[in-house]
Motif scaffolding. Structure first.
Motif, PDB file in Angstrom:
ATOM      1  N   LYS A  23       0.877  -1.173   0.151  1.00 31.82           N
ATOM      2  CA  LYS A  23       0.157  -0.089   0.046  1.00 31.82           C
ATOM      3  C   LYS A  23       0.914   1.150  -0.147  1.00 31.82           C
ATOM      4  CE  LYS A  23      -3.911  -2.148   0.353  1.00 31.82           C
ATOM      5  NZ  LYS A  23      -3.794  -2.985  -0.764  1.00 31.82           N
ATOM      6  N   PHE A  24       0.607   2.055  -0.678  1.00 33.42           N
ATOM      7  CA  PHE A  24       1.388   3.534  -0.846  1.00 33.42           C
ATOM      8  C   PHE A  24       0.535   4.518  -0.164  1.00 33.42           C
ATOM      9  CE2 PHE A  24       2.688   0.953  -4.452  1.00 33.42           C
ATOM     10  CZ  PHE A  24       4.064   0.909  -4.398  1.00 33.42           C
ATOM     11  N   LEU A  25       0.918   4.905   1.032  1.00 31.61           N
ATOM     12  CA  LEU A  25       0.060   5.890   1.668  1.00 31.61           C
ATOM     13  C   LEU A  25       0.433   7.328   1.420  1.00 31.61           C
ATOM     14  CD1 LEU A  25       0.915   3.912   5.070  1.00 31.61           C
ATOM     15  CD2 LEU A  25      -1.230   3.955   3.700  1.00 31.61           C
ATOM     16  N   GLY A  26       1.633   7.845   0.500  1.00 34.99           N
ATOM     17  CA  GLY A  26       1.981   8.811   0.367  1.00 34.99           C
ATOM     18  C   GLY A  26       2.588   9.573   1.527  1.00 34.99           C
ATOM     19  N   ILE A  27       2.572  10.933   1.325  1.00 38.84           N
ATOM     20  CA  ILE A  27       3.322  11.511   2.404  1.00 38.84           C
ATOM     21  C   ILE A  27       2.347  11.750   3.597  1.00 38.84           C
ATOM     22  CG2 ILE A  27       4.261  14.035   3.345  1.00 38.84           C
ATOM     23  CD1 ILE A  27       5.299  14.320   0.282  1.00 38.84           C
ATOM     24  N   GLN A  28       2.888  11.542   4.928  1.00 44.62           N
ATOM     25  CA  GLN A  28       2.135  11.447   5.916  1.00 44.62           C
ATOM     26  C   GLN A  28       2.554  12.506   6.987  1.00 44.62           C
ATOM     27  OE1 GLN A  28      -0.724   9.512   6.601  1.00 44.62           O
ATOM     28  NE2 GLN A  28      -0.463   8.765   4.454  1.00 44.62           N
ATOM     29  N   ASN A  29       1.763  13.391   7.332  1.00 42.23           N
ATOM     30  CA  ASN A  29       2.317  14.305   8.433  1.00 42.23           C
ATOM     31  C   ASN A  29       2.646  13.443   9.661  1.00 42.23           C
ATOM     32  OD1 ASN A  29       1.724  16.565   6.907  1.00 42.23           O
ATOM     33  ND2 ASN A  29      -0.410  16.876   7.408  1.00 42.23           N
ATOM     34  N   ASN A  30       2.015  12.771   9.950  1.00 42.26           N
ATOM     35  CA  ASN A  30       2.331  11.940  11.271  1.00 42.26           C
ATOM     36  C   ASN A  30       2.586  10.494  11.026  1.00 42.26           C
ATOM     37  OD1 ASN A  30       2.531  10.972  14.060  1.00 42.26           O
ATOM     38  ND2 ASN A  30       0.412  11.364  14.501  1.00 42.26           N
ATOM     39  N   PRO A  31       3.745  10.001  10.670  1.00 45.30           N
ATOM     40  CA  PRO A  31       4.057   8.916  10.801  1.00 45.30           C
ATOM     41  C   PRO A  31       3.950   7.845  11.841  1.00 45.30           C
ATOM     42  CG  PRO A  31       6.258  10.030  10.801  1.00 45.30           C
ATOM     43  CD  PRO A  31       5.172  11.079  10.996  1.00 45.30           C
ATOM     44  N   TYR A  32       3.821   8.296  13.044  1.00 46.43           N
ATOM     45  CA  TYR A  32       3.993   7.633  14.289  1.00 46.43           C
ATOM     46  C   TYR A  32       3.120   6.363  14.285  1.00 46.43           C
ATOM     47  CZ  TYR A  32       7.668  10.513  15.994  1.00 46.43           C
ATOM     48  OH  TYR A  32       8.831  11.169  16.348  1.00 46.43           O
ATOM     49  N   PRO A  33       1.757   6.661  13.958  1.00 52.33           N
ATOM     50  CA  PRO A  33       0.790   5.560  14.242  1.00 52.33           C
ATOM     51  C   PRO A  33       1.321   4.278  13.240  1.00 52.33           C
ATOM     52  CG  PRO A  33      -0.188   7.444  13.881  1.00 52.33           C
ATOM     53  CD  PRO A  33       0.992   7.618  13.554  1.00 52.33           C
ATOM     54  N   TYR A  34       2.021   4.591  12.036  1.00 53.07           N
ATOM     55  CA  TYR A  34       2.416   3.558  11.233  1.00 53.07           C
ATOM     56  C   TYR A  34       3.824   2.710  11.877  1.00 53.07           C
ATOM     57  CZ  TYR A  34      -0.535   5.812   8.120  1.00 53.07           C
ATOM     58  OH  TYR A  34      -1.934   6.558   7.802  1.00 53.07           O
ATOM     59  N   LEU A  35       4.490   3.889  12.412  1.00 57.45           N
ATOM     60  CA  LEU A  35       6.000   3.414  12.902  1.00 57.45           C
ATOM     61  C   LEU A  35       5.586   2.348  14.071  1.00 57.45           C
ATOM     62  CD1 LEU A  35       8.362   6.094  13.111  1.00 57.45           C
ATOM     63  CD2 LEU A  35       8.856   3.874  12.120  1.00 57.45           C
ATOM     64  N   LYS A  36       4.553   2.680  14.821  1.00 58.69           N
ATOM     65  CA  LYS A  36       4.360   1.974  16.023  1.00 58.69           C
ATOM     66  C   LYS A  36       3.989   0.655  15.609  1.00 58.69           C
ATOM     67  CE  LYS A  36       2.667   3.982  20.063  1.00 58.69           C
ATOM     68  NZ  LYS A  36       2.079   4.762  20.834  1.00 58.69           N
ATOM     69  N   LYS A  37       3.122   0.580  14.698  1.00 55.43           N
ATOM     70  CA  LYS A  37       2.568  -0.970  14.362  1.00 55.43           C
ATOM     71  C   LYS A  37       3.577  -1.720  13.514  1.00 55.43           C
ATOM     72  CE  LYS A  37      -2.436  -0.195  14.298  1.00 55.43           C
ATOM     73  NZ  LYS A  37      -3.039   1.160  14.086  1.00 55.43           N
TER      74      LYS A  37
END
Length: 134
Positions: A23-37
């Protein structure tokens, strides 16, 4: 596949028939939810400076595969707090598979990062202070 600088990764994913798994999420203002998972973090940029993204991954104690650019040794020691791979597809693939398949190695990285979290948080504070002062 051949990776050029302006590679269309979505097109490549279609060609490789992996669009159901990538999945390509594009630029995320807050990457933390993805990093944490994330189970592991893979950072293969050609970046030649101090990467805040790497410090953030370390702060969250994520097992990481990182490309061997000139300053990576300032942040990582191979097989101690992360896996350093060469900047080619074969080496990156090998490092990613090793880390995904080796639970003990992942746990070793996590434990090491947890026990050195103070070092990481001090680094982050330094970086944010530098950013704020500019």
């Amino acid at each position: 596949g051949n990776m050029s600088k302006d590679c269309d990764y979505f097109q490549l994913a279609k060609e490789e028939d992996v669009t159901d798994r990538v999945k390509f999420l594009g630029i995320q203002n807050n990457p933390y939810p993805y990093l944490k998972k994330a189970d592991i973090v893979v950072h293969l940029s050609q970046y030649e400076g101090k990467s805040i993204a790497l410090d953030e991954a370390k702060l969250l104690c994520k097992p990481i595969v990182v490309a061997n650019y000139s300053t990576v040794i300032d942040q990582f020691t191979d097989h101690l707090n992360g896996s350093i791979c060469e900047r080619n597809v074969e080496s990156a693939t090998k490092a990613i598979i090793e880390l995904l398949e080796n639970e003990i190695l992942r746990q070793n990285y996590i434990e090491y990062l947890k026990s050195h979290i103070k070092d990481n948080s001090e680094e982050i504070t330094k970086i944010y202070n530098l950013i704020r002062d500019n």
